[in-house]
Enzyme design. Structure first.
Site, PDB file in Angstrom:
ATOM      1  N   HIS A 141     -15.491  62.872 -34.685  1.00  0.00           N
ATOM      2  CA  HIS A 141     -16.373  63.405 -33.326  1.00  0.00           C
ATOM      3  C   HIS A 141     -16.883  61.651 -32.827  1.00  0.00           C
ATOM      4  CE1 HIS A 141     -18.109  67.227 -34.484  1.00  0.00           C
ATOM      5  NE2 HIS A 141     -16.946  67.484 -34.288  1.00  0.00           N
ATOM      6  N   GLU A 142     -16.956  60.887 -33.589  1.00  0.00           N
ATOM      7  CA  GLU A 142     -17.267  59.435 -32.780  1.00  0.00           C
ATOM      8  C   GLU A 142     -16.220  59.153 -31.999  1.00  0.00           C
ATOM      9  OE1 GLU A 142     -19.869  57.261 -32.836  1.00  0.00           O
ATOM     10  OE2 GLU A 142     -20.906  59.336 -33.726  1.00  0.00           O
TER      11      GLU A 142
END
Length: 252
Positions: A233-234
């Site tokens: 997700h980062e």
């Protein structure tokens, strides 16, 4: 109990947990998440219960994250993981000490489908929609999906759902050989309750002991899967395209 989640003893030893947030189509609002946490705590601590059935209302089982919550993640203000000390809603069926049957009579979307798959037994409806729609919005899956989809659906079908974000009707999944019963919507809950009644004929201690053994692998692997999903997700969630897709496509 919550206004949107109820618990009743549907039969001797069988807890029926019903999600019915009609205003929000059973998305993971604070009310639904809090209500589910309370419901599963009640089932887990009440020695009367030896099995549980989780279901929704009408044509909705669970629709996953709200757009507001997903936009918060996109902006870096939140993650899909709950604050420390609060349960992750998607893992509640897995963490429940007694066996859980997901009676997915209605649509199950994204994290809502992941939550359903974390149950010990899964029953689908021929008419309903099932999708891992994360990549539809341009971000990689969360809610333990990268673990539970291949584990429960098999690598080929699990990976296809995650990568393509395709929408499948229950009847299509049945034709693809999904390893769960698929029934007309009206038969899903009665079938689940019949299964739960059979489970509840066994001693609770024996059921808890056997479930602990059978789900040990999933429980042990889930924290690592969540870490890996958060790392992805980062990389993927904060792209400007993701916000644009959430604003234009969410709810289609």
């Amino acid at each position: 109990m919550s206004d949107v989640v109820t618990v009743e003893e549907a039969a001797d030893g069988v807890a029926l947990i019903v999600m019915a947030d009609r205003a929000h189509k059973n998305t993971f609002t604070d009310d639904l998440v809090s209500g589910l946490g309370d419901a599963f705590r009640q089932v887990g601590s009440d020695e009367r219960f030896r099995a549980a059935v989780l279901t929704g209302y009408g044509s909705y089982f669970c629709s996953g994250g709200t757009r507001e919550a997903l936009l918060d993640i996109q902006a870096g203000r939140a993650t899909f993981v709950r604050d420390e000390g609060r349960p992750n809603v998607f893992a509640l069926p897995l963490d429940c000490p007694v066996p859980v049957v997901s009676a997915m009579q209605g649509h199950a979307i994204g994290g809502g489908l992941a939550m359903g798959l974390f149950a010990d037994f899964v029953i689908l409806a021929r008419e309903s929609v099932y999708t891992a729609n994360f990549m539809k919005y341009g971000f990689t899956p969360g809610f333990g999906s990268t673990l539970v989809f291949p584990a429960k659906l098999g690598p080929a079908l699990g990976h296809e759902l995650l990568l393509t974000a395709r929408t499948f009707r229950g009847a299509e999944l049945a034709a693809r050989g999904v390893p769960f019963p698929v029934h007309p919507r009206g038969d899903v809950l009665p079938t689940a309750l019949e299964l739960a009644r059979g489970l509840a004929e066994k001693p609770r201690r024996s059921l808890v002991t056997l479930k602990d053994r059978l789900v040990l692998g999933l429980r042990e692997r889930l924290p690592r899967a969540i870490e890996e999903e958060l790392a992805m997700h980062e990389i993927t969630f904060h792209q400007p395209e993701v916000r644009e897709l959430l604003m234009s496509r969410y709810g289609e």
